[in-house]
Structure formats: structure tokens, C-alpha cells
Design an enzyme around this catalytic site. Structure first.
Site, PDB file in Angstrom:
ATOM      1  N   SER A  71      -1.765   0.870  -4.033  1.00 37.08           N
ATOM      2  CA  SER A  71      -1.062   0.811  -3.061  1.00 37.08           C
ATOM      3  C   SER A  71       0.198   0.215  -3.359  1.00 37.08           C
ATOM      4  O   SER A  71       0.569  -0.942  -4.141  1.00 37.08           O
ATOM      5  CB  SER A  71      -2.025  -0.204  -2.075  1.00 37.08           C
ATOM      6  OG  SER A  71      -1.070  -0.856  -1.124  1.00 37.08           O
ATOM      7  N   LYS A  72       1.248   0.929  -2.479  1.00 41.68           N
ATOM      8  CA  LYS A  72       2.555   0.258  -2.700  1.00 41.68           C
ATOM      9  C   LYS A  72       2.638  -1.018  -2.021  1.00 41.68           C
ATOM     10  O   LYS A  72       3.530  -2.005  -2.586  1.00 41.68           O
ATOM     11  CB  LYS A  72       3.517   1.135  -1.654  1.00 41.68           C
ATOM     12  CG  LYS A  72       4.401   2.171  -2.530  1.00 41.68           C
ATOM     13  CD  LYS A  72       5.213   2.833  -1.343  1.00 41.68           C
ATOM     14  CE  LYS A  72       6.532   3.496  -1.931  1.00 41.68           C
ATOM     15  NZ  LYS A  72       7.263   4.308  -1.194  1.00 41.68           N
TER      16      LYS A  72
END
Ligand code: GLU
Length: 323
Positions: free
Chosen positions: A260-261
Site C-alpha cells: 500500500s502506498k
């Protein structure tokens, strides 16, 4: 001919570098061309210097594009501009052609109209969306549409989908193998009210005009394949081959989830530099994720350059890759 087609909406993600590495490798191995196209049709999400950041990250890892954008404004190659916001007139010309052929139509529906359609569909326990008998503007007489436009009413352009979801399309993906999916019947938006195209419409036109014959992209686009094949068909283009890459997954609390960013610092390409991890190691690691036989090859050929490894799309993970 293949490409990496990012949207300049945030920091360079390791999954982006992974896709670009795979695309560049495929191009090199087949004496092909690797180019970078910037997909910036969602201008609200854009960040400053987003393009330069992407290009510099790629170059920094030796993933030099043969053609495409070099920074925010400039590009190399014969098939430019390589930034979608600079190609507005091209998409509009194709939209006009589809309108003239009755394969697209202007739609004047307001958000309230669309909400009404959705609520009717839910009541009727039907699929939601803008399709078939539920549409308001699909069969509007041309003169009426013309008057509305003359009166300054805001509109978008929709595809007049010829699809029938009772029929199946047979898609042969270079990574996923055979995937059958129902035909698309949604009259999707092709030109938005700001005059810019949607990703769906733009990518078909660009990949055709730019000569792409292998589209390598994230598998979040796999469900859009029926729509994309239909767009190539109505536009009269030959379809490219598609290769849909599974996402990089992280193990957490015994389960797996997408890298996840927001949550994972290691999702940013800049992380590796900050941690002092050599670029070559990052590339070797990504190649090992891409093709599991790379590890054995590397052990047998410790002196060889990464470029000498023969990469195979068919050996990529079909559903996920453990990062
Ligand atoms: N702009 C799309 C994305 O960033 C690209 C998809 C494609 O490669 O066609 O997901």
C-alpha cells in the site's frame, strides 16, 4: 512495441518500477521498443513535477525509455505527443467520427438523472450502470441533441455499446491465460464534460496510433478487457495483445494484502535509496519476483548481466506475487 503508461498522481511506486522493468525487458528481448506515455486525463489528481519524477526514477534504475516523455513538456520519438492532455484534439476527432457513424452519442444526463436510473435498477434488482433500456439519451433524435448543444447544455460523449452480456468474449492473456468474460454493454463515457477523454478511450487510440502490440499493465484492468476489445473493434483498430500483471503482495499477520502506498514505506521507490539498498539489488529482487526461475539462473550465472536472463511472461504469477 510496448509501454509503461503511468498517471502522474503521486510518488513512484515500486509496483510501477516492476511493471516498467518487465516491459523494458520484453522490449529488449524481442528487439522491440519501450516507450513511456503519461496518462494525465484526471487532472484533479495530478501532482507537480509528477512526470519528471517518474522519468528520473526509471532512468536512475537504467530503465531508459526509447521513446516518450523526458520531463513535463518534452519528449523523444515520432509518435508524440506522449502526454494525453496534449492529445485532446486527436481523441475528439475519433469521437466525432464515432458520432457521425452512430457508434457514440452525446448524453445530457445530470447527476440526479443518473441517481434516478441507479435507484430504479436497484428496485428492479438489475445490474446498475448506463446501458440498454435504462439509458435516457441513447436514442435521442439527433436534432434534439443538436438543439440542446446549441442552447449551451453541458454534455458528455458516450459509446453506443454494441455488446450483449449473454455472449462471452474469449480473451487470451499473455500472463493469465484464457479468460472468458461477458461482452460489455455499458455505454461508457468516452469524452468527459471538460473535453478530455476517459482512460478507456484514450488508451485504445494511443496504443493504436503509437503502434503498441503488447500492453503490459496491472491486473486491476483485467475486468475492463471486454470494454477495451469492444473499443478497438468500434474504432476499427487491430487489438494488441494484453499481459496483466498480478499485484505485489505483502504478508501481514499471516494474511496477504496489496503493498500500500499509504501504509508501507517500502512501496516508494525512493525508500531503497534512503535505506542505501543498491539499485542493482532492487532490480534483481524484482526480476526474481517476476520469474521464479531467475534465482536458479543467477546461482548458475553469478557473473552474467541481468540483461542476459531470458525472461518469460508465461512464468509470471497469475494471481499475486509475494513481495
Ligand atoms: N494509467 C493507467 C494506470 O496508471 C495505465 C494503465 C495502462 O497501462 O494501460 O493504471
Amino acid at each position: 512495441m510496448t509501454r509503461y503508461a503511468p498517471s502522474p498522481t503521486g510518488f513512484m511506486h515500486i509496483g510501477g518500477l516492476y511493471q516498467a522493468l518487465v516491459a523494458k525487458k520484453m522490449a529488449n528481448q524481442t528487439d522491440g521498443v519501450f516507450f513511456v506515455r503519461i496518462e494525465d486525463t484526471d487532472q484533479k489528481r495530478e501532482i507537480e513535477n509528477g512526470v519528471t519524477d517518474i522519468i528520473n526514477s526509471l532512468k536512475n534504475y537504467g530503465i531508459e525509455p526509447d521513446e516518450g516523455m523526458q520531463d513535463e513538456e518534452n519528449s523523444v520519438g515520432e509518435y508524440g505527443p506522449y502526454k494525453q492532455s496534449m492529445r485532446k484534439e486527436i481523441y475528439q476527432a475519433y469521437a466525432k467520427d464515432l458520432l457521425a457513424k452512430g457508434l457514440a452519442y452525446p448524453c445530457f444526463c445530470t447527476p440526479e438523472d443518473l441517481e434516478q436510473i441507479r435507484s430504479n435498477q436497484e428496485k428492479a434488482k438489475e445490474r446498475t450502470g448506463y446501458f440498454g433500456k435504462w439509458t435516457k439519451c441513447r436514442n435521442m433524435p439527433l436534432e434534439m441533441a443538436y438543439d440542446k448543444i446549441k442552447n449551451g447544455e453541458s454534455y458528455i460523449i458516450r459509446l453506443k455499446s454494441p455488446g450483449n452480456p449473454d455472449k462471452k468474449i474469449k480473451h487470451k492473456d499473455a500472463i493469465k491465460g484464457s479468460v472468458d468474460m461477458p461482452e460489455n454493454d455499458q455505454d461508457i463515457v468516452i469524452i468527459k464534460s471538460d473535453g478530455l477523454p476517459t482512460y478507456h478511450f484514450a488508451h485504445a487510440i494511443d496504443d493504436h496510433l503509437m503502434g503498441t502490440n503488447l500492453v503490459i499493465r496491472g491486473d486491476e484492468w483485467l475486468p475492463s478487457v471486454p470494454l477495451h476489445l469492444q473499443l478497438f473493434y468500434v474504432l476499427g483498430f487491430k487489438t494488441p495483445k494484453y499481459a496483466h500483471i498480478a499485484p505485489l503482495m505483502k504478508t501481514e499477520d499471516g494474511g496477504k494484502r496489496k503493498l500500500s502506498k499509504r501504509k508501507d514505506p517500502e512501496a516508494a521507490v525512493s525508500f531503497y535509496k534512503e535505506e542505501g539498498i543498491p539499485k542493482q539489488s532492487v532490480k534483481e529482487y524484482l526480476m526474481n519476483i517476476a520469474n521464479s526461475n531467475f534465482e536458479m539462473w543467477r546461482k548458475q550465472n553469478p557473473e552474467k548481466a541481468l540483461e542476459e536472463f531470458v525472461f518469460d511472461l508465461k512464468k509470471m504469477g497469475v494471481s499475486r506475487s509475494a513481495f
